[in-house]
Design a protein around this motif. Structure first.
Motif, PDB file in Angstrom:
ATOM      1  N   GLU A 122       0.844  -1.194   0.000  1.00  0.00           N
ATOM      2  CA  GLU A 122       0.000   0.000   0.000  1.00  0.00           C
ATOM      3  C   GLU A 122       0.879   1.244   0.000  1.00  0.00           C
ATOM      4  OE1 GLU A 122      -2.363  -0.607   3.498  1.00  0.00           O
ATOM      5  OE2 GLU A 122      -3.903  -1.718   2.384  1.00  0.00           O
ATOM      6  N   THR A 123       0.382   2.296  -0.628  1.00  0.00           N
ATOM      7  CA  THR A 123       1.095   3.567  -0.654  1.00  0.00           C
ATOM      8  C   THR A 123       0.169   4.681  -0.173  1.00  0.00           C
ATOM      9  OG1 THR A 123       0.467   4.123  -2.922  1.00  0.00           O
ATOM     10  CG2 THR A 123       2.462   2.799  -2.624  1.00  0.00           C
ATOM     11  N   GLY A 124       0.789   5.842   0.093  1.00  0.00           N
ATOM     12  CA  GLY A 124      -0.001   7.027   0.394  1.00  0.00           C
ATOM     13  C   GLY A 124      -0.678   7.542  -0.857  1.00  0.00           C
ATOM     14  N   PRO A 125      -1.503   8.611  -0.718  1.00  0.00           N
ATOM     15  CA  PRO A 125      -2.280   9.123  -1.861  1.00  0.00           C
ATOM     16  C   PRO A 125      -1.419   9.523  -3.051  1.00  0.00           C
ATOM     17  CG  PRO A 125      -3.083  10.072   0.194  1.00  0.00           C
ATOM     18  CD  PRO A 125      -1.836   9.314   0.544  1.00  0.00           C
ATOM     19  N   ASP A 126      -0.200  10.045  -2.791  1.00  0.00           N
ATOM     20  CA  ASP A 126       0.637  10.460  -3.917  1.00  0.00           C
ATOM     21  C   ASP A 126       1.415   9.300  -4.530  1.00  0.00           C
ATOM     22  OD1 ASP A 126       2.621   9.963  -2.064  1.00  0.00           O
ATOM     23  OD2 ASP A 126       3.306  12.037  -1.918  1.00  0.00           O
ATOM     24  N   GLY A 127       1.409   8.131  -3.877  1.00  0.00           N
ATOM     25  CA  GLY A 127       2.058   6.939  -4.416  1.00  0.00           C
ATOM     26  C   GLY A 127       3.558   6.937  -4.333  1.00  0.00           C
ATOM     27  N   HIS A 128       4.158   7.886  -3.618  1.00  0.00           N
ATOM     28  CA  HIS A 128       5.619   8.008  -3.610  1.00  0.00           C
ATOM     29  C   HIS A 128       6.303   7.181  -2.535  1.00  0.00           C
ATOM     30  CE1 HIS A 128       5.216  12.176  -5.726  1.00  0.00           C
ATOM     31  NE2 HIS A 128       5.033  11.158  -6.553  1.00  0.00           N
ATOM     32  N   GLU A 129       5.521   6.540  -1.677  1.00  0.00           N
ATOM     33  CA  GLU A 129       6.121   5.801  -0.574  1.00  0.00           C
ATOM     34  C   GLU A 129       5.238   4.618  -0.187  1.00  0.00           C
ATOM     35  OE1 GLU A 129       6.364   7.220   3.809  1.00  0.00           O
ATOM     36  OE2 GLU A 129       8.298   7.750   2.910  1.00  0.00           O
ATOM     37  N   VAL A 130       5.852   3.461   0.030  1.00  0.00           N
ATOM     38  CA  VAL A 130       5.097   2.317   0.541  1.00  0.00           C
ATOM     39  C   VAL A 130       4.774   2.582   2.006  1.00  0.00           C
ATOM     40  CG1 VAL A 130       5.137  -0.155   1.047  1.00  0.00           C
ATOM     41  CG2 VAL A 130       6.195   0.690  -1.053  1.00  0.00           C
ATOM     42  N   LEU A 148       2.213  -1.119  -9.113  1.00  0.00           N
ATOM     43  CA  LEU A 148       3.140  -0.286  -8.359  1.00  0.00           C
ATOM     44  C   LEU A 148       4.469  -0.142  -9.094  1.00  0.00           C
ATOM     45  CD1 LEU A 148       3.540   1.282  -5.733  1.00  0.00           C
ATOM     46  CD2 LEU A 148       4.349  -0.839  -4.670  1.00  0.00           C
ATOM     47  N   ALA A 149       4.945   1.092  -9.206  1.00  0.00           N
ATOM     48  CA  ALA A 149       6.234   1.404  -9.838  1.00  0.00           C
ATOM     49  C   ALA A 149       6.256   1.048 -11.320  1.00  0.00           C
ATOM     50  CB  ALA A 149       7.375   0.696  -9.110  1.00  0.00           C
ATOM     51  N   ASN A 150       5.072   1.045 -11.958  1.00  0.00           N
ATOM     52  CA  ASN A 150       4.983   0.563 -13.344  1.00  0.00           C
ATOM     53  C   ASN A 150       4.589   1.653 -14.324  1.00  0.00           C
ATOM     54  OD1 ASN A 150       5.182  -1.426 -15.330  1.00  0.00           O
ATOM     55  ND2 ASN A 150       3.018  -2.001 -15.155  1.00  0.00           N
ATOM     56  N   GLY A 151       4.988   2.886 -14.074  1.00  0.00           N
ATOM     57  CA  GLY A 151       4.719   3.938 -15.048  1.00  0.00           C
ATOM     58  C   GLY A 151       5.409   3.715 -16.374  1.00  0.00           C
ATOM     59  N   SER A 152       6.485   2.953 -16.367  1.00  0.00           N
ATOM     60  CA  SER A 152       7.215   2.637 -17.603  1.00  0.00           C
ATOM     61  C   SER A 152       6.610   1.467 -18.364  1.00  0.00           C
ATOM     62  CB  SER A 152       8.666   2.298 -17.264  1.00  0.00           C
ATOM     63  OG  SER A 152       8.724   1.133 -16.439  1.00  0.00           O
ATOM     64  N   THR A 169      12.459   3.341 -19.458  1.00  0.00           N
ATOM     65  CA  THR A 169      12.706   1.990 -19.971  1.00  0.00           C
ATOM     66  C   THR A 169      13.093   1.004 -18.881  1.00  0.00           C
ATOM     67  OG1 THR A 169      15.015   2.577 -20.432  1.00  0.00           O
ATOM     68  CG2 THR A 169      13.415   2.864 -22.226  1.00  0.00           C
ATOM     69  N   SER A 170      13.009   1.403 -17.622  1.00  0.00           N
ATOM     70  CA  SER A 170      13.384   0.511 -16.519  1.00  0.00           C
ATOM     71  C   SER A 170      12.472   0.762 -15.333  1.00  0.00           C
ATOM     72  CB  SER A 170      14.847   0.737 -16.124  1.00  0.00           C
ATOM     73  OG  SER A 170      15.072   2.083 -15.744  1.00  0.00           O
ATOM     74  N   VAL A 171      12.493  -0.164 -14.393  1.00  0.00           N
ATOM     75  CA  VAL A 171      11.654  -0.086 -13.191  1.00  0.00           C
ATOM     76  C   VAL A 171      12.438   0.484 -12.013  1.00  0.00           C
ATOM     77  CG1 VAL A 171      10.258  -1.456 -11.571  1.00  0.00           C
ATOM     78  CG2 VAL A 171      10.297  -2.050 -14.010  1.00  0.00           C
ATOM     79  N   LEU A 172      13.730   0.120 -11.960  1.00  0.00           N
ATOM     80  CA  LEU A 172      14.583   0.463 -10.820  1.00  0.00           C
ATOM     81  C   LEU A 172      15.736   1.338 -11.266  1.00  0.00           C
ATOM     82  CD1 LEU A 172      14.929  -3.210  -9.496  1.00  0.00           C
ATOM     83  CD2 LEU A 172      13.189  -1.558  -8.797  1.00  0.00           C
ATOM     84  N   ASN A 173      16.271   2.127 -10.335  1.00  0.00           N
ATOM     85  CA  ASN A 173      17.489   2.872 -10.645  1.00  0.00           C
ATOM     86  C   ASN A 173      18.705   2.000 -10.355  1.00  0.00           C
ATOM     87  OD1 ASN A 173      17.998   2.948  -7.880  1.00  0.00           O
ATOM     88  ND2 ASN A 173      17.628   5.151  -7.658  1.00  0.00           N
ATOM     89  N   THR A 174      19.898   2.557 -10.436  1.00  0.00           N
ATOM     90  CA  THR A 174      21.096   1.729 -10.301  1.00  0.00           C
ATOM     91  C   THR A 174      21.306   1.217  -8.879  1.00  0.00           C
ATOM     92  OG1 THR A 174      22.429   3.742 -10.057  1.00  0.00           O
ATOM     93  CG2 THR A 174      22.275   2.771 -12.260  1.00  0.00           C
ATOM     94  N   GLU A 222       9.818   5.297  -9.100  1.00  0.00           N
ATOM     95  CA  GLU A 222       8.614   6.047  -8.736  1.00  0.00           C
ATOM     96  C   GLU A 222       8.260   5.969  -7.253  1.00  0.00           C
ATOM     97  OE1 GLU A 222       5.491   4.563 -11.260  1.00  0.00           O
ATOM     98  OE2 GLU A 222       6.802   4.554 -13.012  1.00  0.00           O
ATOM     99  N   VAL A 223       8.953   5.108  -6.495  1.00  0.00           N
ATOM    100  CA  VAL A 223       8.589   4.909  -5.084  1.00  0.00           C
ATOM    101  C   VAL A 223       9.862   4.996  -4.259  1.00  0.00           C
ATOM    102  CG1 VAL A 223       7.396   3.432  -3.423  1.00  0.00           C
ATOM    103  CG2 VAL A 223       6.720   3.379  -5.842  1.00  0.00           C
TER     104      VAL A 223
END
Length: 529
Positions: free
Chosen positions: A236-244, A288-292, A465-470, A476-477
């Motif tokens: 679950e995330t908050g309303p803005d979706g930036h944090e689990v 979740l985290a799937n804007g890409s 083009t990716s889900v995660l950073n390095t 996104e979260v």
């Protein structure tokens, strides 16, 4: 509701390793495992129980792209897939971290270089007590330290095979093995070099698995808690979706929610994608985290073949998985594209054949199958599976996994098999007699094997083009990480476990910095035989 500094979901090569790395920090860590402790029982070492009865395989039902159901060969238990893996702990080749041209396309570059992973490969080899010998494999990448333990010795028939390969101008090497073996002092070691290692749970806890070497030591610390039979079903995330803001867990049919400053997913490539997709919300309508639109895509699991050759002489080898060959990893004399890796697989038995091919062996006399097993020399061939967006995990309306998959690199796969076949006469085998085995696939649906699964949450610098950073944090979260093999942008042609372990340690250092904890001191240890 309980709050933790870090919640880790999954206790295998990624999650278990990470928890062990975080444990000395003193921070409150919760480890969630959907399975239970794998039972220690005589059946651990019984081929019929493991391969015919599928005693330790999950009861899940997944579906292929046509909607046909199948039982995936996955294992839910403390330690995850490492409880039954073959403990072949290879580094990816340095070239695997860059763009690599294959017969069917490009294997894409990683967003980090091999040199950034190298210190963590060394640390993982130390942690998992890997046995090996530097300098034998011409494709071996640079290493900053020797293996911590000497190579596991070949038994006579495998030594003969190694000598014959070398005489043919090839470069056989001692395979890197994660076993707790002391050949110079067997009474004080754990491993007894039995025939029930590859594909079996270890009854004497001598396999270098995540339960024995990571989870158990972590749980000795009061700041680490583990819940078993606890399946994470939604984030679950908050309303803005930036944090689990909550991890929803199913425990015995009851729903519980746990909160943590940081949440780390390590459920395996298919199930990690499933969890993120099942966590869709207004802020994350596609998952979740799937804007890409990359969650679940680029599923890979190696284009592998398990085969046995019939030796002219009996093969009395007990612990067979000690030899590897990478002469064809990047190509052959008449083929400019990579072929892959050849290694030994665990010694086969009649019960394995019955489990792998029940219909074909149903009428076969036991004496015949036993005779095949006595003469069998067993090989595992891996060709790189290329990431394809259409090879993907999606969810059905009932929440079950649907796996769409089309193999790639079939031509190199067949050429690698041909290279092995062409050598049989020189290796003391019956000429051109190579029998397919399915010890790891166990099903006519290729995707059912699920061995070496990777992809689905690839990491990269470009969030489009990716889900995660390095750092393996979701673009996104802010407090969500993934540390199993989901992060792989490509899979190479060697076993992925050590890379998952090394990356978990790399991400672990990042997390320790983020939560303001000191990194553990490191001492490189080598045990000389």
């Amino acid at each position: 509701m309980s709050h933790y500094d870090v919640i880790v979901i999954g206790s295998g090569a990624g999650g278990g390793t990470l928890v062990r790395h975080l444990a000395p920090s003193g921070k409150r860590v919760l480890l969630l495992e959907r399975g239970d402790w794998l039972p220690r029982e005589p059946a651990n070492w019984q081929a019929h129980a493991v391969f015919v009865d599928n005693r330790y395989v999950s009861a899940d039902t997944w579906y292929d792209d046509r909607g046909k159901p199948f039982q995936p060969q996955v294992h839910y238990c403390v330690g995850g897939a490492t409880k039954l893996y073959g403990a072949a702990l290879y580094r990816l080749r340095a070239e695997d971290f860059g763009d690599l041209s294959h017969h069917d396309g490009i294997s894409p570059a990683w967003p980090i270089a091999y040199e950034q992973m190298e210190p963590y490969y060394t640390l993982a080899e130390q942690l998992y007590e890997v046995h090996g010998a530097r300098g034998e494999d011409p494709t071996e990448p640079p290493a900053s330290a020797p293996y911590p333990f000497p190579a596991v010795s070949h038994e006579p028939r495998i030594q003969q095979l190694s000598d014959d390969l070398a005489a043919a101008g090839l470069h056989p090497f001692h395979a890197p093995c994660g076993v707790r073996l002391r050949e110079d002092d067997m009474p004080h070691g754990h491993c007894v070099r039995c025939a029930t290692c590859d594909g079996f749970p270890c009854l004497v806890q001598a396999k270098s698995d995540a339960e024995v070497l990571c989870v158990r030591p972590a749980l000795e610390r009061s700041n680490v808690t583990m819940l078993t039979d606890a399946e994470a079903v939604r984030l679950e995330t908050g309303p803005d979706g930036h944090e689990v803001t909550g991890v929803v867990v199913d425990r015995g049919g009851e729903r519980e929610t746990y909160t943590g400053d940081i949440v780390v997913v390590s459920c395996g490539a298919a199930n990690s994608a499933r969890l993120l997709l099942a966590s869709a919300s207004e802020a994350h309508p596609a998952g979740l985290a799937n804007g890409s639109d990359q969650v679940g895509r680029n599923y890979m699991f190696h284009n592998s073949q398990a085969v046995l050759a019939l030796s002219k002489e009996e093969n009395p080898t007990v612990f067979q998985k000690t030899l590897g060959l990478n002469d064809f990893y990047f190509g052959s004399r008449d083929f400019d594209f990579p072929l892959g890796n050849i290694q030994m697989v665990g010694k086969s038995s009649a019960d394995m054949y019955r489990g792998e091919k029940p219909l074909q062996t149903r009428l076969a006399p036991q004496r015949t199958l036993d005779d095949v097993a006595r003469h069998a020399v067993d090989f595992w061939l891996s060709t790189e599976d290329l990431p394809r967006p259409g090879n993907r995990v999606t969810l059905r309306d009932d929440g079950a996994i649907q796996l769409s998959y089309t193999p790639s690199n079939e031509e190199p796969k067949q050429r690698l098999l041909h290279e092995l076949k062409s050598m049989l006469g020189q290796l003391g085998m019956h000429h051109d007699h190579l029998v397919p085995r399915h010890a790891y696939l166990k099903n006519d649906i290729p995707v059912a094997g699920c061995a070496h699964q990777a992809g689905t949450c690839r990491f990269g610098a470009d969030r489009a083009t990716s889900v995660l950073n390095t750092d393996c944090r979701a673009h996104e979260v802010d407090n969500l990480y993934v540390v199993d093999t989901s992060f792989f942008p490509s899979i190479g042609a060697v076993n992925p476990a050590l890379t998952a372990m090394a990356n978990a340690l790399r991400v672990g250092d990042h997390l320790l910095d983020r939560i303001g904890a000191r990194r553990p001191e490191r001492t490189v240890v080598q045990h000389v035989a």
